[in-house]
Scaffold this motif. Structure first.
Motif, PDB file in Angstrom:
ATOM      1  N   ILE A   1       0.833  -1.196   0.000  1.00 12.62           N
ATOM      2  CA  ILE A   1       0.000   0.000   0.000  1.00 12.62           C
ATOM      3  C   ILE A   1       0.870   1.249   0.000  1.00 12.62           C
ATOM      4  O   ILE A   1       0.600   2.204  -0.739  1.00 12.62           O
ATOM      5  N   ALA A   2       1.915   1.253   0.809  1.00 11.38           N
ATOM      6  CA  ALA A   2       2.823   2.407   0.856  1.00 11.38           C
ATOM      7  C   ALA A   2       3.494   2.623  -0.496  1.00 11.38           C
ATOM      8  O   ALA A   2       3.575   3.763  -0.990  1.00 11.38           O
ATOM      9  N   LEU A   3       3.967   1.549  -1.110  1.00 14.30           N
ATOM     10  CA  LEU A   3       4.593   1.668  -2.425  1.00 14.30           C
ATOM     11  C   LEU A   3       3.588   2.136  -3.469  1.00 14.30           C
ATOM     12  O   LEU A   3       3.910   2.962  -4.330  1.00 14.30           O
ATOM     13  N   SER A   4       2.358   1.665  -3.386  1.00 14.53           N
ATOM     14  CA  SER A   4       1.314   2.095  -4.321  1.00 14.53           C
ATOM     15  C   SER A   4       1.039   3.581  -4.210  1.00 14.53           C
ATOM     16  O   SER A   4       0.904   4.279  -5.216  1.00 14.53           O
ATOM     17  N   ILE A   5       0.952   4.082  -2.991  1.00 13.54           N
ATOM     18  CA  ILE A   5       0.678   5.500  -2.791  1.00 13.54           C
ATOM     19  C   ILE A   5       1.838   6.358  -3.296  1.00 13.54           C
ATOM     20  O   ILE A   5       1.623   7.384  -3.948  1.00 13.54           O
ATOM     21  N   ILE A   6       3.053   5.924  -3.031  1.00 12.15           N
ATOM     22  CA  ILE A   6       4.221   6.667  -3.508  1.00 12.15           C
ATOM     23  C   ILE A   6       4.252   6.696  -5.039  1.00 12.15           C
ATOM     24  O   ILE A   6       4.470   7.749  -5.648  1.00 12.15           O
ATOM     25  N   LEU A   7       4.004   5.548  -5.669  1.00 14.21           N
ATOM     26  CA  LEU A   7       4.031   5.494  -7.130  1.00 14.21           C
ATOM     27  C   LEU A   7       2.857   6.238  -7.751  1.00 14.21           C
ATOM     28  O   LEU A   7       2.980   6.778  -8.854  1.00 14.21           O
ATOM     29  N   LEU A   8       1.726   6.286  -7.065  1.00 14.38           N
ATOM     30  CA  LEU A   8       0.576   7.023  -7.587  1.00 14.38           C
ATOM     31  C   LEU A   8       0.790   8.527  -7.472  1.00 14.38           C
ATOM     32  O   LEU A   8       0.343   9.298  -8.325  1.00 14.38           O
ATOM     33  N   ALA A   9       1.493   8.954  -6.451  1.00 12.33           N
ATOM     34  CA  ALA A   9       1.699  10.388  -6.226  1.00 12.33           C
ATOM     35  C   ALA A   9       2.512  11.029  -7.343  1.00 12.33           C
ATOM     36  O   ALA A   9       2.302  12.206  -7.664  1.00 12.33           O
ATOM     37  N   ILE A  10       3.413  10.290  -7.952  1.00 14.93           N
ATOM     38  CA  ILE A  10       4.290  10.868  -8.977  1.00 14.93           C
ATOM     39  C   ILE A  10       3.505  11.359 -10.194  1.00 14.93           C
ATOM     40  O   ILE A  10       3.629  12.525 -10.574  1.00 14.93           O
ATOM     41  N   PRO A  11       2.662  10.527 -10.848  1.00 13.82           N
ATOM     42  CA  PRO A  11       1.922  11.080 -11.992  1.00 13.82           C
ATOM     43  C   PRO A  11       0.838  12.080 -11.593  1.00 13.82           C
ATOM     44  O   PRO A  11       0.522  12.982 -12.363  1.00 13.82           O
ATOM     45  N   VAL A  12       0.276  11.958 -10.389  1.00 15.22           N
ATOM     46  CA  VAL A  12      -0.729  12.924  -9.951  1.00 15.22           C
ATOM     47  C   VAL A  12      -0.094  14.302  -9.775  1.00 15.22           C
ATOM     48  O   VAL A  12      -0.645  15.314 -10.220  1.00 15.22           O
ATOM     49  N   VAL A  13       1.067  14.356  -9.151  1.00 10.26           N
ATOM     50  CA  VAL A  13       1.765  15.634  -8.987  1.00 10.26           C
ATOM     51  C   VAL A  13       2.178  16.187 -10.347  1.00 10.26           C
ATOM     52  O   VAL A  13       2.065  17.389 -10.599  1.00 10.26           O
ATOM     53  N   ALA A  14       2.620  15.323 -11.244  1.00  5.85           N
ATOM     54  CA  ALA A  14       2.991  15.780 -12.588  1.00  5.85           C
ATOM     55  C   ALA A  14       1.775  16.321 -13.334  1.00  5.85           C
ATOM     56  O   ALA A  14       1.893  17.283 -14.097  1.00  5.85           O
ATOM     57  N   GLN A  15       0.619  15.731 -13.099  1.00  7.73           N
ATOM     58  CA  GLN A  15      -0.606  16.208 -13.746  1.00  7.73           C
ATOM     59  C   GLN A  15      -1.013  17.571 -13.202  1.00  7.73           C
ATOM     60  O   GLN A  15      -1.421  18.449 -13.943  1.00  7.73           O
ATOM     61  N   LEU A  16      -0.904  17.742 -11.901  1.00 13.19           N
ATOM     62  CA  LEU A  16      -1.328  18.984 -11.279  1.00 13.19           C
ATOM     63  C   LEU A  16      -0.311  20.117 -11.430  1.00 13.19           C
ATOM     64  O   LEU A  16      -0.678  21.289 -11.335  1.00 13.19           O
ATOM     65  N   ALA A  17       0.940  19.787 -11.660  1.00 15.69           N
ATOM     66  CA  ALA A  17       1.999  20.791 -11.670  1.00 15.69           C
ATOM     67  C   ALA A  17       2.035  21.628 -12.941  1.00 15.69           C
ATOM     68  O   ALA A  17       2.512  22.757 -12.906  1.00 15.69           O
ATOM     69  N   MET A  18       1.554  21.095 -14.034  1.00 12.05           N
ATOM     70  CA  MET A  18       1.665  21.819 -15.302  1.00 12.05           C
ATOM     71  C   MET A  18       0.285  22.199 -15.822  1.00 12.05           C
ATOM     72  O   MET A  18      -0.671  21.464 -15.618  1.00 12.05           O
ATOM     73  N   PRO A  19       0.185  23.318 -16.531  1.00 11.43           N
ATOM     74  CA  PRO A  19      -1.105  23.672 -17.129  1.00 11.43           C
ATOM     75  C   PRO A  19      -1.505  22.675 -18.207  1.00 11.43           C
ATOM     76  O   PRO A  19      -0.677  21.944 -18.738  1.00 11.43           O
ATOM     77  N   LEU A  20      -2.782  22.682 -18.554  1.00  7.49           N
ATOM     78  CA  LEU A  20      -3.356  21.579 -19.297  1.00  7.49           C
ATOM     79  C   LEU A  20      -2.784  21.244 -20.664  1.00  7.49           C
ATOM     80  O   LEU A  20      -2.568  20.083 -20.912  1.00  7.49           O
ATOM     81  N   PRO A  21      -2.544  22.110 -21.578  1.00  4.77           N
ATOM     82  CA  PRO A  21      -2.086  21.545 -22.843  1.00  4.77           C
ATOM     83  C   PRO A  21      -0.769  20.785 -22.711  1.00  4.77           C
ATOM     84  O   PRO A  21      -0.471  19.900 -23.489  1.00  4.77           O
ATOM     85  N   ASN A  22       0.003  21.100 -21.682  1.00  7.07           N
ATOM     86  CA  ASN A  22       1.296  20.459 -21.514  1.00  7.07           C
ATOM     87  C   ASN A  22       1.352  19.542 -20.297  1.00  7.07           C
ATOM     88  O   ASN A  22       2.429  19.175 -19.863  1.00  7.07           O
ATOM     89  N   SER A  23       0.212  19.174 -19.721  1.00  8.19           N
ATOM     90  CA  SER A  23       0.232  18.364 -18.499  1.00  8.19           C
ATOM     91  C   SER A  23       0.861  17.002 -18.793  1.00  8.19           C
ATOM     92  O   SER A  23       0.681  16.425 -19.853  1.00  8.19           O
ATOM     93  N   MET A  24       1.609  16.510 -17.818  1.00  8.18           N
ATOM     94  CA  MET A  24       2.439  15.324 -18.042  1.00  8.18           C
ATOM     95  C   MET A  24       1.976  14.077 -17.289  1.00  8.18           C
ATOM     96  O   MET A  24       2.588  13.042 -17.411  1.00  8.18           O
ATOM     97  N   GLY A  25       0.929  14.160 -16.485  1.00  3.74           N
ATOM     98  CA  GLY A  25       0.557  13.027 -15.648  1.00  3.74           C
ATOM     99  C   GLY A  25       0.226  11.773 -16.427  1.00  3.74           C
ATOM    100  O   GLY A  25       0.766  10.699 -16.182  1.00  3.74           O
ATOM    101  N   LEU A  26      -0.671  11.884 -17.387  1.00  4.46           N
ATOM    102  CA  LEU A  26      -1.065  10.734 -18.186  1.00  4.46           C
ATOM    103  C   LEU A  26       0.079  10.279 -19.088  1.00  4.46           C
ATOM    104  O   LEU A  26       0.297   9.080 -19.256  1.00  4.46           O
ATOM    105  N   SER A  27       0.820  11.230 -19.623  1.00  7.11           N
ATOM    106  CA  SER A  27       1.965  10.874 -20.467  1.00  7.11           C
ATOM    107  C   SER A  27       3.037  10.155 -19.664  1.00  7.11           C
ATOM    108  O   SER A  27       3.643   9.198 -20.138  1.00  7.11           O
TER     109      SER A  27
END
Length: 97
Positions: free
Chosen positions: A4-30
């Motif tokens: 569970i801890a590893l899952s949360i850590i690995l999930l946080a990376i693309p979520v933060v990448a998605q939230l950190a950049m404005p939409l046309p260039n958001s990187m979470g899904l990529s």
């Protein structure tokens, strides 16, 4: 608990990448699917989950294949949840698939 801890850590990376950049260039899904090559993050998660579960099964004196199987199942579960979370976040911020 470690999965569970590893899952949360690995999930946080693309979520933060998605939230950190404005939409046309958001990187979470990529990041989750394509960066730096197709399914690289999935393969990294698979290696980490396999290593963790094989280590834990060896520590508990269980069979190694049971740890490896649990690692594979945990990776597939993590990827499914991560794809749904990051995809929904992408769509809710106005992105397109």
């Amino acid at each position: 608990m470690a999965n569970i801890a590893l899952s949360i850590i690995l999930l946080a990376i693309p979520v933060v990448a998605q939230l950190a950049m404005p939409l046309p260039n958001s990187m979470g899904l990529s990041l989750l699917l394509y960066v730096p090559f197709h399914y690289a993050f999935f393969l990294l998660a698979l290696i980490l989950f396999l290593a963790l579960n094989i280590y834990l099964s060896n520590k508990m004196k269980a069979r190694l294949w049971q740890g490896a199987a649990l690692g594979g199942v945990a990776t597939i579960g993590w990827f499914s949840v991560s794809f749904l979370v990051v995809g929904q976040l992408h769509l809710s911020l106005g992105g397109q698939l």
